[in-house]
Design an enzyme around this catalytic site. Structure first.
Site, PDB file in Angstrom:
ATOM      1  N   ARG A 293       0.836  -1.172   0.125  1.00 38.18           N
ATOM      2  CA  ARG A 293      -0.116  -0.104  -0.192  1.00 38.18           C
ATOM      3  C   ARG A 293       0.881   1.083  -0.170  1.00 38.18           C
ATOM      4  O   ARG A 293       2.104   0.994   0.710  1.00 38.18           O
ATOM      5  CB  ARG A 293      -0.788   0.111   1.382  1.00 38.18           C
ATOM      6  CG  ARG A 293      -1.957  -1.191   1.169  1.00 38.18           C
ATOM      7  CD  ARG A 293      -2.747  -1.115   2.469  1.00 38.18           C
ATOM      8  NE  ARG A 293      -3.568  -2.178   2.715  1.00 38.18           N
ATOM      9  CZ  ARG A 293      -3.367  -3.422   3.121  1.00 38.18           C
ATOM     10  NH1 ARG A 293      -2.140  -3.694   3.722  1.00 38.18           N
ATOM     11  NH2 ARG A 293      -4.499  -4.201   3.105  1.00 38.18           N
TER      12      ARG A 293
ATOM     13  N   ARG B  96       0.008  -1.001  -7.587  1.00 41.39           N
ATOM     14  CA  ARG B  96      -0.227  -2.222  -6.727  1.00 41.39           C
ATOM     15  C   ARG B  96      -1.019  -3.103  -7.293  1.00 41.39           C
ATOM     16  O   ARG B  96      -0.884  -4.506  -7.282  1.00 41.39           O
ATOM     17  CB  ARG B  96      -0.911  -1.571  -5.554  1.00 41.39           C
ATOM     18  CG  ARG B  96      -1.374  -2.783  -4.599  1.00 41.39           C
ATOM     19  CD  ARG B  96      -1.662  -1.972  -3.377  1.00 41.39           C
ATOM     20  NE  ARG B  96      -2.722  -2.580  -2.346  1.00 41.39           N
ATOM     21  CZ  ARG B  96      -2.503  -3.443  -1.413  1.00 41.39           C
ATOM     22  NH1 ARG B  96      -1.320  -3.739  -1.080  1.00 41.39           N
ATOM     23  NH2 ARG B  96      -3.419  -4.068  -0.771  1.00 41.39           N
TER      24      ARG B  96
ATOM     25  N   HIS C 222      -4.298  -8.895   2.334  1.00 41.72           N
ATOM     26  CA  HIS C 222      -5.689  -8.767   2.214  1.00 41.72           C
ATOM     27  C   HIS C 222      -6.070  -9.757   3.019  1.00 41.72           C
ATOM     28  O   HIS C 222      -5.489 -10.986   3.242  1.00 41.72           O
ATOM     29  CB  HIS C 222      -6.230  -8.977   0.861  1.00 41.72           C
ATOM     30  CG  HIS C 222      -6.264  -7.879   0.138  1.00 41.72           C
ATOM     31  ND1 HIS C 222      -6.839  -6.566   0.542  1.00 41.72           N
ATOM     32  CD2 HIS C 222      -5.778  -7.506  -1.242  1.00 41.72           C
ATOM     33  CE1 HIS C 222      -6.521  -5.639  -0.370  1.00 41.72           C
ATOM     34  NE2 HIS C 222      -6.026  -6.136  -1.305  1.00 41.72           N
TER      35      HIS C 222
ATOM     36  N   TYR D 209      -8.730 -10.412  -9.704  1.00 38.15           N
ATOM     37  CA  TYR D 209      -7.402 -10.216 -10.667  1.00 38.15           C
ATOM     38  C   TYR D 209      -7.632 -11.366 -11.557  1.00 38.15           C
ATOM     39  O   TYR D 209      -6.908 -11.200 -12.660  1.00 38.15           O
ATOM     40  CB  TYR D 209      -6.230 -10.210  -9.936  1.00 38.15           C
ATOM     41  CG  TYR D 209      -6.056  -8.809  -9.104  1.00 38.15           C
ATOM     42  CD1 TYR D 209      -5.795  -7.762  -9.751  1.00 38.15           C
ATOM     43  CD2 TYR D 209      -6.166  -9.113  -7.853  1.00 38.15           C
ATOM     44  CE1 TYR D 209      -5.599  -6.642  -8.961  1.00 38.15           C
ATOM     45  CE2 TYR D 209      -5.896  -7.846  -7.038  1.00 38.15           C
ATOM     46  CZ  TYR D 209      -5.624  -6.724  -7.585  1.00 38.15           C
ATOM     47  OH  TYR D 209      -5.652  -5.358  -6.811  1.00 38.15           O
TER      48      TYR D 209
ATOM     49  N   HIS E 111      -1.812   3.343  -6.657  1.00 37.21           N
ATOM     50  CA  HIS E 111      -2.659   2.453  -6.400  1.00 37.21           C
ATOM     51  C   HIS E 111      -2.558   1.327  -7.745  1.00 37.21           C
ATOM     52  O   HIS E 111      -2.739   0.191  -7.423  1.00 37.21           O
ATOM     53  CB  HIS E 111      -3.671   2.865  -6.225  1.00 37.21           C
ATOM     54  CG  HIS E 111      -4.742   1.792  -5.328  1.00 37.21           C
ATOM     55  ND1 HIS E 111      -4.084   1.271  -4.060  1.00 37.21           N
ATOM     56  CD2 HIS E 111      -6.043   1.351  -5.610  1.00 37.21           C
ATOM     57  CE1 HIS E 111      -5.131   0.320  -3.838  1.00 37.21           C
ATOM     58  NE2 HIS E 111      -6.104   0.291  -4.686  1.00 37.21           N
TER      59      HIS E 111
ATOM     60  N   LYS F 192      -2.514  -3.443   7.988  1.00 37.69           N
ATOM     61  CA  LYS F 192      -3.877  -3.204   8.671  1.00 37.69           C
ATOM     62  C   LYS F 192      -3.894  -4.356   9.788  1.00 37.69           C
ATOM     63  O   LYS F 192      -3.600  -5.405   9.592  1.00 37.69           O
ATOM     64  CB  LYS F 192      -4.729  -3.313   7.778  1.00 37.69           C
ATOM     65  CG  LYS F 192      -4.928  -2.010   6.856  1.00 37.69           C
ATOM     66  CD  LYS F 192      -6.125  -1.990   5.792  1.00 37.69           C
ATOM     67  CE  LYS F 192      -6.207  -0.831   5.139  1.00 37.69           C
ATOM     68  NZ  LYS F 192      -7.491  -0.713   4.144  1.00 37.69           N
TER      69      LYS F 192
END
Length: 294
Positions: free
Chosen positions: A155, A254, A277, A286, A251, A179
């Site tokens: 990120r 990424r 994730h 994807y 982004h 995160k």
């Protein structure tokens, strides 16, 4: 129900944000989104003479209708509704309101739109330009940022805030705390490792590090460079590389990392881990991107 001594909505919004930072360990960009969402909602209430502490289900429905009339993306509307729902849940749990007006509020279903990303040829153009013009420190730093981002899928907030302590001693990998305080170790390719090692011994970096007095990998005068700083650097390089600037953002790099890895045979679970994730379904999109391109 607790007695509200000061009926100042801004104070309770700040209290909610502080609690979110402490308990959920959310990133600054996420907190900024919460703050802007709640500020907009509170302004709507004041403009229509509604009170935050007597807000009803129908007041919130009116606000959602206003958001839809502004032709905002569904994902943006969903995020704003989620923020307001969390805020009222907080007020209810803290016994600051007797009735929770968001109980029956549902967010619109998210659209599963395909992410936009750069093709391999576009990325080659950017990197080729940076390699040819890496004699200036500004370009050299942008080269490292871009190599790292495309090689790791970080990120952008994780990228610009990297510290020397994130680097493995032999520079073979980096360790990122993402995160939810979840740690992931990401290997570095030989070319990325080479650029990184050259950067760390460059005189300009050593001077910047000495002046800032900290251990940021990409130091600025006060702390580290911002996401916006890198965004504008990348835009500038895209123009010089002859690319459409609408096609370029950190982004998108990424997304390109994930899509190109999948295209070259990487397992979805590996990509999920590298991107940080929690849900595999977030990564499965994807596969649709690659099917579209095949």
């Amino acid at each position: 129900m607790r007695k509200v001594v000061n009926n100042n909505g801004e104070d309770f919004i700040l209290l909610f944000l502080e609690k979110s930072i402490t308990e959920k360990n959310l990133t600054k960009p996420t907190i900024d989104c919460y703050k802007n969402d709640l500020k907009g909602f509170h302004n709507f209430l004041k403009k229509n003479d509604y009170s935050l502490f007597s807000c009803t289900y129908y007041n919130i429905v009116s606000w959602i209708e206003l958001l839809r009339k502004k032709s905002l993306e569904q994902s943006t509307i969903s995020r704003k509704i989620s923020t307001v729902r969390q805020f009222f849940n907080f007020l209810f749990v803290e016994q600051l309101i007797e009735i929770n007006p968001v109980t029956n509020i549902t967010a619109p279903k998210k659209e599963h739109t395909l992410p936009r990303f750069l093709g391999e040829e576009d990325i080659k153009k950017i990197l080729n330009y940076l390699y040819v013009n890496k004699d200036t420190f500004k370009n050299f730093q942008t080269l490292l940022l871009t190599e790292l981002l495309y090689a790791t899928g970080l990120r952008v907030s994780e990228l610009v805030s990297m510290k020397l302590s994130n680097l493995n001693d032999d520079l073979n990998s980096i360790c990122i705390l993402g995160k939810g305080n979840k740690e992931r170790v990401i290997p570095l390719a030989k070319i990325t490792k080479k650029i990184l090692s050259q950067y760390l011994i460059s005189s300009h970096y050593l001077k910047s590090k000495e002046k800032s007095g900290n251990s940021w990998l990409f130091p600025s005068r006060s702390s580290h460079i911002t996401r916006q700083t890198y965004y504008y650097k990348l835009k500038s390089i895209a123009i010089k590389s002859g690319l459409n600037t609408h096609k370029i953002s950190p982004h998108m790099l990424r997304h390109a990392f994930a899509s190109h890895m999948l295209k070259n045979g990487a397992d979805l679970k590996v990509i999920q881990y590298l991107l940080g994730h929690e849900d595999i379904s977030t990564v499965q999109i994807y596969t649709h991107v690659n099917l579209k391109d095949s």
